[in-house]
Design a protein around this motif. Structure first.
Motif, PDB file in Angstrom:
ATOM      1  N   GLU A  52       0.830  -1.206   0.000  1.00 38.58           N
ATOM      2  CA  GLU A  52       0.000   0.000   0.000  1.00 38.58           C
ATOM      3  C   GLU A  52       0.866   1.260   0.000  1.00 38.58           C
ATOM      4  O   GLU A  52       0.618   2.186  -0.769  1.00 38.58           O
ATOM      5  CB  GLU A  52      -0.936   0.004   1.208  1.00 38.58           C
ATOM      6  N   THR A  53       1.873   1.293   0.840  1.00 38.53           N
ATOM      7  CA  THR A  53       2.749   2.461   0.943  1.00 38.53           C
ATOM      8  C   THR A  53       3.464   2.726  -0.378  1.00 38.53           C
ATOM      9  O   THR A  53       3.488   3.864  -0.873  1.00 38.53           O
ATOM     10  CB  THR A  53       3.775   2.271   2.078  1.00 38.53           C
ATOM     11  N   LYS A  54       4.031   1.703  -0.960  1.00 40.04           N
ATOM     12  CA  LYS A  54       4.763   1.878  -2.224  1.00 40.04           C
ATOM     13  C   LYS A  54       3.849   2.362  -3.341  1.00 40.04           C
ATOM     14  O   LYS A  54       4.223   3.228  -4.134  1.00 40.04           O
ATOM     15  CB  LYS A  54       5.453   0.572  -2.622  1.00 40.04           C
ATOM     16  N   LEU A  55       2.663   1.798  -3.427  1.00 39.20           N
ATOM     17  CA  LEU A  55       1.727   2.195  -4.490  1.00 39.20           C
ATOM     18  C   LEU A  55       1.213   3.615  -4.274  1.00 39.20           C
ATOM     19  O   LEU A  55       1.067   4.374  -5.230  1.00 39.20           O
ATOM     20  CB  LEU A  55       0.577   1.199  -4.597  1.00 39.20           C
ATOM     21  N   ARG A  56       0.962   3.994  -3.033  1.00 44.06           N
ATOM     22  CA  ARG A  56       0.534   5.373  -2.747  1.00 44.06           C
ATOM     23  C   ARG A  56       1.620   6.371  -3.142  1.00 44.06           C
ATOM     24  O   ARG A  56       1.347   7.402  -3.756  1.00 44.06           O
ATOM     25  CB  ARG A  56       0.189   5.546  -1.271  1.00 44.06           C
ATOM     26  N   GLU A  57       2.854   6.064  -2.798  1.00 40.65           N
ATOM     27  CA  GLU A  57       3.958   6.968  -3.117  1.00 40.65           C
ATOM     28  C   GLU A  57       4.185   7.083  -4.621  1.00 40.65           C
ATOM     29  O   GLU A  57       4.475   8.154  -5.132  1.00 40.65           O
ATOM     30  CB  GLU A  57       5.236   6.489  -2.423  1.00 40.65           C
ATOM     31  N   ALA A  58       4.049   5.988  -5.336  1.00 39.75           N
ATOM     32  CA  ALA A  58       4.346   5.980  -6.769  1.00 39.75           C
ATOM     33  C   ALA A  58       3.214   6.538  -7.629  1.00 39.75           C
ATOM     34  O   ALA A  58       3.467   7.159  -8.661  1.00 39.75           O
ATOM     35  CB  ALA A  58       4.667   4.555  -7.224  1.00 39.75           C
ATOM     36  N   PHE A  59       1.962   6.324  -7.213  1.00 41.21           N
ATOM     37  CA  PHE A  59       0.837   6.642  -8.089  1.00 41.21           C
ATOM     38  C   PHE A  59      -0.129   7.695  -7.557  1.00 41.21           C
ATOM     39  O   PHE A  59      -1.039   8.092  -8.278  1.00 41.21           O
ATOM     40  CB  PHE A  59       0.057   5.357  -8.422  1.00 41.21           C
ATOM     41  N   SER A  60       0.014   8.131  -6.334  1.00 40.23           N
ATOM     42  CA  SER A  60      -0.939   9.082  -5.743  1.00 40.23           C
ATOM     43  C   SER A  60      -2.371   8.704  -6.131  1.00 40.23           C
ATOM     44  O   SER A  60      -3.093   9.491  -6.744  1.00 40.23           O
ATOM     45  CB  SER A  60      -0.627  10.507  -6.200  1.00 40.23           C
ATOM     46  N   PRO A  61      -2.799   7.496  -5.800  1.00 40.87           N
ATOM     47  CA  PRO A  61      -4.082   7.008  -6.303  1.00 40.87           C
ATOM     48  C   PRO A  61      -5.293   7.748  -5.743  1.00 40.87           C
ATOM     49  O   PRO A  61      -5.291   8.208  -4.600  1.00 40.87           O
ATOM     50  CB  PRO A  61      -4.096   5.549  -5.864  1.00 40.87           C
ATOM     51  N   LEU A  62      -6.306   7.820  -6.579  1.00 39.45           N
ATOM     52  CA  LEU A  62      -7.602   8.344  -6.161  1.00 39.45           C
ATOM     53  C   LEU A  62      -8.336   7.272  -5.348  1.00 39.45           C
ATOM     54  O   LEU A  62      -9.156   7.584  -4.493  1.00 39.45           O
ATOM     55  CB  LEU A  62      -8.430   8.733  -7.381  1.00 39.45           C
ATOM     56  N   GLU A  63      -8.031   6.034  -5.654  1.00 40.18           N
ATOM     57  CA  GLU A  63      -8.610   4.875  -4.969  1.00 40.18           C
ATOM     58  C   GLU A  63      -7.532   3.804  -4.930  1.00 40.18           C
ATOM     59  O   GLU A  63      -6.835   3.585  -5.923  1.00 40.18           O
ATOM     60  CB  GLU A  63      -9.832   4.364  -5.729  1.00 40.18           C
ATOM     61  N   LEU A  64      -7.383   3.131  -3.797  1.00 39.81           N
ATOM     62  CA  LEU A  64      -6.430   2.039  -3.685  1.00 39.81           C
ATOM     63  C   LEU A  64      -6.978   0.999  -2.733  1.00 39.81           C
ATOM     64  O   LEU A  64      -7.351   1.306  -1.603  1.00 39.81           O
ATOM     65  CB  LEU A  64      -5.067   2.528  -3.174  1.00 39.81           C
ATOM     66  N   VAL A  97       3.306  -1.005 -12.181  1.00 42.86           N
ATOM     67  CA  VAL A  97       3.030  -1.590 -10.865  1.00 42.86           C
ATOM     68  C   VAL A  97       4.073  -2.666 -10.556  1.00 42.86           C
ATOM     69  O   VAL A  97       4.618  -2.715  -9.444  1.00 42.86           O
ATOM     70  CB  VAL A  97       1.600  -2.166 -10.796  1.00 42.86           C
ATOM     71  N   ASN A  98       4.378  -3.509 -11.539  1.00 48.12           N
ATOM     72  CA  ASN A  98       5.388  -4.545 -11.339  1.00 48.12           C
ATOM     73  C   ASN A  98       6.741  -3.943 -10.973  1.00 48.12           C
ATOM     74  O   ASN A  98       7.458  -4.482 -10.124  1.00 48.12           O
ATOM     75  CB  ASN A  98       5.541  -5.411 -12.596  1.00 48.12           C
ATOM     76  N   GLN A  99       7.080  -2.838 -11.598  1.00 49.83           N
ATOM     77  CA  GLN A  99       8.359  -2.190 -11.318  1.00 49.83           C
ATOM     78  C   GLN A  99       8.395  -1.662  -9.875  1.00 49.83           C
ATOM     79  O   GLN A  99       9.385  -1.838  -9.166  1.00 49.83           O
ATOM     80  CB  GLN A  99       8.609  -1.054 -12.304  1.00 49.83           C
ATOM     81  N   VAL A 100       7.311  -1.040  -9.449  1.00 52.41           N
ATOM     82  CA  VAL A 100       7.240  -0.501  -8.081  1.00 52.41           C
ATOM     83  C   VAL A 100       7.332  -1.628  -7.046  1.00 52.41           C
ATOM     84  O   VAL A 100       7.946  -1.469  -5.995  1.00 52.41           O
ATOM     85  CB  VAL A 100       5.945   0.321  -7.894  1.00 52.41           C
ATOM     86  N   LEU A 101       6.756  -2.770  -7.366  1.00 52.28           N
ATOM     87  CA  LEU A 101       6.713  -3.891  -6.421  1.00 52.28           C
ATOM     88  C   LEU A 101       7.714  -4.988  -6.780  1.00 52.28           C
ATOM     89  O   LEU A 101       7.553  -6.144  -6.370  1.00 52.28           O
ATOM     90  CB  LEU A 101       5.295  -4.476  -6.379  1.00 52.28           C
ATOM     91  N   ALA A 102       8.762  -4.652  -7.510  1.00 50.18           N
ATOM     92  CA  ALA A 102       9.725  -5.645  -8.005  1.00 50.18           C
ATOM     93  C   ALA A 102      10.309  -6.507  -6.886  1.00 50.18           C
ATOM     94  O   ALA A 102      10.385  -7.738  -7.014  1.00 50.18           O
ATOM     95  CB  ALA A 102      10.837  -4.957  -8.784  1.00 50.18           C
TER      96      ALA A 102
END
Length: 102
Positions: free
Chosen positions: A7-19, A59-64
């Motif tokens: 969750e933290t990595k995806l929030r930092e990388a994508f600034s999601p509107l929904e996650l 996404v794969n790159q962020v969570l490699a």
């Protein structure tokens, strides 16, 4: 917890509107409490103008590291804001595991 790291990595990388990061390990033949199978639903403006394969590669790159060392399976549902609205803000359900004892 691995779920929190994702969750933290995806929030930092994508600034999601929904996650939504959902641990679906319980649906598979793994020990209780495992964190090996995840479903990610992510809505981000950063996906605008990108094909699905490009979104998944990002996404794969962020969570490699997590994919290489901890995650056995990752289901991704990547949307732009307009696509998410068209989906009625719902991602498809994951199928139950057909392998093992489940």
């Amino acid at each position: 917890m691995l779920q929190e790291v994702i969750e933290t990595k995806l929030r930092e990388a994508f600034s999601p509107l929904e996650l939504k990061v959902i641990n679906e390990s319980f649906m598979h033949n793994v020990p209780v409490g495992s964190e090996s199978h995840f479903k990610v639903v992510i809505v981000s403006e950063k996906f605008e103008g990108q094909r699905l394969i490009g979104r998944h590669r990002q996404v794969n790159q962020v969570l490699a590291d997590e994919l290489a060392n901890h995650i056995h399976a990752l289901s991704m549902h990547t949307y732009t804001a307009s696509e998410w609205k068209e989906q009625n803000q719902l991602a498809p359900d994951s199928p139950m595991c057909l392998g093992g004892s489940k």
